[in-house]
Design a protein around this motif. Structure first.
Motif, mmCIF file in Angstrom:
data_model
loop_
_atom_site.group_PDB
_atom_site.id
_atom_site.type_symbol
_atom_site.label_atom_id
_atom_site.label_comp_id
_atom_site.label_asym_id
_atom_site.label_seq_id
_atom_site.Cartn_x
_atom_site.Cartn_y
_atom_site.Cartn_z
ATOM 1 N N CYS A 199 0.851 -1.193 0.000
ATOM 2 C CA CYS A 199 0.000 0.000 0.000
ATOM 3 C C CYS A 199 0.889 1.246 0.000
ATOM 4 N N GLN A 200 0.790 2.053 -1.039
ATOM 5 C CA GLN A 200 1.638 3.232 -1.170
ATOM 6 C C GLN A 200 1.343 4.272 -0.095
ATOM 7 N N GLN A 201 0.087 4.354 0.339
ATOM 8 C CA GLN A 201 -0.290 5.384 1.301
ATOM 9 C C GLN A 201 0.116 5.029 2.741
ATOM 10 N N HIS A 202 -0.006 3.730 3.096
ATOM 11 C CA HIS A 202 0.159 3.375 4.499
ATOM 12 C C HIS A 202 1.197 2.291 4.760
ATOM 13 N N GLY A 203 1.703 1.646 3.700
ATOM 14 C CA GLY A 203 2.665 0.579 3.888
ATOM 15 C C GLY A 203 4.044 0.955 3.403
ATOM 16 N N THR A 204 4.935 -0.013 3.412
ATOM 17 C CA THR A 204 6.287 0.163 2.908
ATOM 18 C C THR A 204 6.644 -1.059 2.063
ATOM 19 N N MET A 214 -5.421 -13.851 2.984
ATOM 20 C CA MET A 214 -4.372 -13.679 3.988
ATOM 21 C C MET A 214 -3.539 -12.436 3.690
ATOM 22 N N LEU A 215 -3.180 -12.245 2.429
ATOM 23 C CA LEU A 215 -2.348 -11.111 2.048
ATOM 24 C C LEU A 215 -3.089 -9.787 2.228
ATOM 25 N N ARG A 216 -4.361 -9.786 1.897
ATOM 26 C CA ARG A 216 -5.143 -8.557 2.095
ATOM 27 C C ARG A 216 -5.289 -8.244 3.578
ATOM 28 N N ALA A 217 -5.358 -9.287 4.409
ATOM 29 C CA ALA A 217 -5.408 -9.066 5.853
ATOM 30 C C ALA A 217 -4.105 -8.457 6.365
ATOM 31 N N MET A 218 -3.023 -8.650 5.617
ATOM 32 C CA MET A 218 -1.732 -8.037 5.948
ATOM 33 C C MET A 218 -1.615 -6.641 5.335
ATOM 34 N N HIS A 219 -2.722 -6.139 4.780
ATOM 35 C CA HIS A 219 -2.809 -4.794 4.205
ATOM 36 C C HIS A 219 -1.982 -4.651 2.937
ATOM 37 N N LEU A 220 -1.850 -5.753 2.203
ATOM 38 C CA LEU A 220 -1.224 -5.713 0.887
ATOM 39 C C LEU A 220 -2.310 -5.638 -0.183
ATOM 40 N N SER A 247 1.171 2.733 10.548
ATOM 41 C CA SER A 247 0.923 2.103 9.261
ATOM 42 C C SER A 247 1.483 0.706 9.129
ATOM 43 N N ALA A 248 2.482 0.355 9.905
ATOM 44 C CA ALA A 248 3.214 -0.868 9.614
ATOM 45 C C ALA A 248 2.626 -2.061 10.338
ATOM 46 N N PRO A 250 -8.628 5.942 0.908
ATOM 47 C CA PRO A 250 -9.543 5.684 -0.228
ATOM 48 C C PRO A 250 -8.910 4.892 -1.353
ATOM 49 N N HIS A 251 -7.551 4.781 -1.358
ATOM 50 C CA HIS A 251 -6.910 4.115 -2.487
ATOM 51 C C HIS A 251 -6.262 2.785 -2.102
ATOM 52 N N CYS A 252 -6.571 2.261 -0.942
ATOM 53 C CA CYS A 252 -5.905 1.048 -0.487
ATOM 54 C C CYS A 252 -6.296 -0.166 -1.310
ATOM 55 N N ASN A 253 -7.580 -0.274 -1.641
ATOM 56 C CA ASN A 253 -8.059 -1.365 -2.489
ATOM 57 C C ASN A 253 -7.706 -2.734 -1.924
ATOM 58 N N HIS A 254 -7.859 -2.892 -0.609
ATOM 59 C CA HIS A 254 -7.553 -4.180 -0.013
ATOM 60 C C HIS A 254 -8.694 -5.165 -0.131
#
Length: 228
Positions: free
Chosen positions: A86-91, A127-133, A194-195, A222-226
């Motif tokens: 996630c560009q907004q909240h992840g790394t 599982m990956l979406r639950a990890m906010h990917l 975020s992490a 709004p752009h996470c699209n998880h």
């Protein structure tokens, strides 16, 4: 049927003019991970491929037929899941965590600097979406890692030795316990919201431990699209 028993990885040493004249075969990963298969090339010839067991065939490889003709392999597009952070909240480190957990499940993964690819699996996607990917379904060529000790394209170069165990002592005193308190991934309190974090005790030698995925503190934009 023409027999093929030789493979030239990534057309190494072949002149461009020879590659231009070569026929082609377009194969998905399900076929290319096998060392024995039959296929038809672009010239309409039936090929029986018999390679050393454990050999993977990659896009860009060249098969050599028994009559000396060359057949260039093209990785066919296929359904895959493309995983990005996630560009907004992840790394980008989130992808490293994802690769770790997928690897624990022995999932074939294509590793790229900015994304991962796996074959479609709705359980893993959840599982990956639950990890906010961010997980998207696409139709692309798939070239997963072969593993450090796999035959053929085994995921690396050989450094002239057996096993390449990196047994470099770096000048350390053998009696020195080398306890420099490198608590990487355990004691660093990166508390920004975020992490996501993975928590676990350090694994004991010779034992297998499971590391649960713990998603924490991720504020969706709004752009996470998880797709939760």
């Amino acid at each position: 049927m023409i027999q093929v028993s030789k493979l030239i990885p990534q057309s190494q040493g072949l002149a461009p003019v020879l590659l231009k004249r070569a026929s082609t075969v377009e194969l998905d990963w399900d076929v290319r991970q096998k060392s024995r298969f039959s296929t038809t090339d672009s010239a309409g010839r039936e090929l029986g491929v018999f390679l050393p067991r454990g050999t993977f065939v990659r896009g860009g490889d060249v098969l050599v037929a028994e009559d000396g003709s060359l057949v260039r392999v093209v990785a066919a597009p296929q359904p895959v899941l493309v995983i990005t952070h996630c560009q907004q909240h992840g790394t980008a480190f989130d992808l490293t965590r994802a690769a770790y957990h997928l690897g624990n499940r022995h999932v074939p993964i294509e590793l790229q600097p900015d994304h991962l690819k796996i074959e479609p699996d709705h359980v893993l996607a959840d599982m990956l979406r639950a990890m906010h990917l961010i997980v998207t379904e696409q139709h692309l060529a798939f070239e997963p890692e072969g593993g450090a000790y796999a035959a053929g394209h085994g995921g690396g170069h050989h450094h002239g030795g057996h096993g390449h165990g990196h047994d470099h002592h770096h000048g350390h005193d053998p009696d020195h316990p080398h306890s420099h308190a490198h608590d990487h991934g355990q004691s660093h309190d990166h508390s920004h919201a975020s992490a996501p974090a993975a928590t676990a005790a350090a694994p004991a030698r010779g034992r297998t431990v499971s590391i649960p995925v713990v998603a924490q503190g991720h504020v969706h934009g709004p752009h996470c699209n998880h797709d939760h």
